[in-house]
Design a protein around this motif. Structure first.
Motif, PDB file in Angstrom:
ATOM      1  N   ALA A 261      76.440  18.018  25.510  1.00 11.50           N
ATOM      2  CA  ALA A 261      76.457  19.379  24.964  1.00 11.50           C
ATOM      3  C   ALA A 261      75.369  19.566  23.908  1.00 11.50           C
ATOM      4  O   ALA A 261      75.324  20.598  23.245  1.00 11.50           O
ATOM      5  CB  ALA A 261      77.830  19.703  24.388  1.00 11.50           C
TER       6      ALA A 261
ATOM      7  N   LEU B 209      76.676  16.037  20.550  1.00 13.10           N
ATOM      8  CA  LEU B 209      78.016  16.400  21.051  1.00 13.10           C
ATOM      9  C   LEU B 209      78.088  16.108  22.550  1.00 13.10           C
ATOM     10  O   LEU B 209      77.149  16.424  23.273  1.00 13.10           O
ATOM     11  CB  LEU B 209      78.207  17.892  20.811  1.00 13.10           C
ATOM     12  N   HIS B 210      79.181  15.519  23.014  1.00 15.29           N
ATOM     13  CA  HIS B 210      79.358  15.395  24.461  1.00 15.29           C
ATOM     14  C   HIS B 210      80.832  15.564  24.824  1.00 15.29           C
ATOM     15  O   HIS B 210      81.726  15.466  23.974  1.00 15.29           O
ATOM     16  CB  HIS B 210      78.776  14.081  25.004  1.00 15.29           C
ATOM     17  N   LEU B 211      81.047  15.870  26.098  1.00 15.62           N
ATOM     18  CA  LEU B 211      82.388  16.020  26.647  1.00 15.62           C
ATOM     19  C   LEU B 211      82.667  14.792  27.503  1.00 15.62           C
ATOM     20  O   LEU B 211      81.826  14.408  28.315  1.00 15.62           O
ATOM     21  CB  LEU B 211      82.487  17.281  27.522  1.00 15.62           C
TER      22      LEU B 211
ATOM     23  N   TRP C 107      88.569  17.852  28.996  1.00 17.44           N
ATOM     24  CA  TRP C 107      87.578  16.973  28.387  1.00 17.44           C
ATOM     25  C   TRP C 107      87.816  16.895  26.884  1.00 17.44           C
ATOM     26  O   TRP C 107      88.094  17.934  26.239  1.00 17.44           O
ATOM     27  CB  TRP C 107      86.159  17.515  28.588  1.00 17.44           C
TER      28      TRP C 107
ATOM     29  N   VAL D  43      86.078  16.649  23.332  1.00 13.24           N
ATOM     30  CA  VAL D  43      84.773  16.979  22.759  1.00 13.24           C
ATOM     31  C   VAL D  43      84.506  15.952  21.660  1.00 13.24           C
ATOM     32  O   VAL D  43      85.292  15.837  20.708  1.00 13.24           O
ATOM     33  CB  VAL D  43      84.759  18.411  22.185  1.00 13.24           C
TER      34      VAL D  43
ATOM     35  N   ASP E 126      81.943  14.021  18.888  1.00 14.39           N
ATOM     36  CA  ASP E 126      80.772  14.184  18.026  1.00 14.39           C
ATOM     37  C   ASP E 126      80.541  12.851  17.337  1.00 14.39           C
ATOM     38  O   ASP E 126      81.366  12.430  16.517  1.00 14.39           O
ATOM     39  CB  ASP E 126      81.050  15.289  16.996  1.00 14.39           C
TER      40      ASP E 126
ATOM     41  N   VAL F 147      88.053  20.816  25.446  1.00 17.63           N
ATOM     42  CA  VAL F 147      87.751  21.971  26.277  1.00 17.63           C
ATOM     43  C   VAL F 147      88.288  21.658  27.669  1.00 17.63           C
ATOM     44  O   VAL F 147      88.240  20.511  28.111  1.00 17.63           O
ATOM     45  CB  VAL F 147      86.230  22.281  26.261  1.00 17.63           C
TER      46      VAL F 147
ATOM     47  N   TYR G  81      90.184  26.004  24.918  1.00 16.68           N
ATOM     48  CA  TYR G  81      89.580  25.060  23.962  1.00 16.68           C
ATOM     49  C   TYR G  81      90.333  25.080  22.650  1.00 16.68           C
ATOM     50  O   TYR G  81      91.040  26.032  22.322  1.00 16.68           O
ATOM     51  CB  TYR G  81      88.102  25.404  23.697  1.00 16.68           C
TER      52      TYR G  81
ATOM     53  N   VAL H 107      81.119  24.006  17.236  1.00 21.93           N
ATOM     54  CA  VAL H 107      81.533  22.993  18.220  1.00 21.93           C
ATOM     55  C   VAL H 107      82.113  23.652  19.475  1.00 21.93           C
ATOM     56  O   VAL H 107      81.733  23.320  20.609  1.00 21.93           O
ATOM     57  CB  VAL H 107      82.551  22.017  17.589  1.00 21.93           C
TER      58      VAL H 107
ATOM     59  N   ARG I 183      79.381  25.327  21.676  1.00 23.21           N
ATOM     60  CA  ARG I 183      78.487  24.395  22.381  1.00 23.21           C
ATOM     61  C   ARG I 183      79.222  23.686  23.511  1.00 23.21           C
ATOM     62  O   ARG I 183      78.671  23.476  24.600  1.00 23.21           O
ATOM     63  CB  ARG I 183      77.904  23.388  21.385  1.00 23.21           C
ATOM     64  N   ALA I 184      80.479  23.325  23.270  1.00 28.06           N
ATOM     65  CA  ALA I 184      81.264  22.676  24.334  1.00 28.06           C
ATOM     66  C   ALA I 184      81.499  23.650  25.486  1.00 28.06           C
ATOM     67  O   ALA I 184      81.370  23.285  26.668  1.00 28.06           O
ATOM     68  CB  ALA I 184      82.590  22.176  23.763  1.00 28.06           C
TER      69      ALA I 184
END
Ligand SMILES: CC(C)(COP(=O)(O)OP(=O)(O)OC[C@H]1O[C@@H](n2cnc3c(N)ncnc32)[C@H](O)[C@@H]1OP(=O)(O)O)[C@@H](O)C(=O)NCCC(=O)NCCS
Length: 189
Positions: free
Chosen positions: A23, A27-29, A82, A84, A86, A94, A110, A121, A124-125
């Motif tokens: 993301a 940041l990733h899921l 998912w 989220v 960081d 999300v 979310y 956050v 972006r997610a």
């Protein structure tokens, strides 16, 4: 007899492992794992998450949430969840409470833990997940929130989910029936 058109073929989701989605900005899921149970219990003990998501979770329910809601629904192609993350720390969630591959439609949901709020956050997610869903072939992504939930309305509007209307008295909350905003984003042409 002619058959109905299908937006996304069955197997397009269950035929692949649930992906990790970048993301941006660290940041990733990623899929939830059982080790996330404690953070899920803490999340649903937060008054805002409990209020808008209308539930709390015990430790056992959190494990069931990971196995059932977050794992089996991917296999059944009826939804997904998912975490989220960081910098290695779970800051939110999300997910897809609704997924209809054949119809090309999903609904997103979310939340962000209190300590992760106020720095974009959720948006972006949401943007990263929506991009992934459009690449998958979905046509329409819906998002619903109580008309009283102003931060969620802002997240939706800022990320291209146009307000389509108000579903009157549509969802029962602890304090009664709430009108719900319906937002949606369509796949780019
Ligand atoms: C809604 C939620 C996901 C937002 O997450 P977040 O990552 O903190 O969101 P952001 O900081 O990117 O954006 C929130 C926006 O709402 C705005 N906002 C915050 N409180 C507000 C209020 N009381 N009234 C109006 N706008 C408000 C912020 O200013 C921000 O807008 P901006 O980017 O234009 O400044 C988070 O607050 C949350 O988890 N809440 C509890 C659970 C929930 O509501 N889930 C959604 C259910 S539909």
């Amino acid at each position: 007899m002619s058959s109905l058109p299908v937006a996304v073929r069955a197997g397009a989701v269950s035929g692949q492992p649930q992906p990790v989605i970048d993301a941006g900005g660290g940041l990733h899921l990623r899929p939830f794992v059982e080790a996330d149970a404690d953070v899920l219990v803490r999340a649903y003990a937060d008054p805002a998450i409990e209020r808008w998501h209308r539930r709390t979770l015990t430790g056992d329910e959190a494990l069931e949430w990971v196995r059932g809601r977050a794992w089996h629904r991917w296999q059944a192609e009826t939804g997904a969840e998912w975490a989220v993350v960081d910098g290695g720390v779970v800051v939110g969630r999300v997910g897809l409470p609704v997924l209809h591959l054949g119809e090309g439609v999903a609904e997103v949901g979310y939340w962000v833990l209190p300590e992760g709020r106020g720095r974009g956050v959720a948006g972006r997610a949401l943007a990263a997940l929506t991009d992934w869903l459009f690449v998958l072939g979905l046509h329409r992504i819906e998002l619903m929130h109580s008309v009283l939930n102003q931060p969620s309305c802002r997240v939706a509007a800022k990320n291209g989910f146009g307000l389509e209307g108000t579903r009157r008295s549509a969802l029962l909350h602890p304090d009664g029936w709430h009108d719900m905003h319906l937002h949606a984003r369509l796949a780019p042409d």
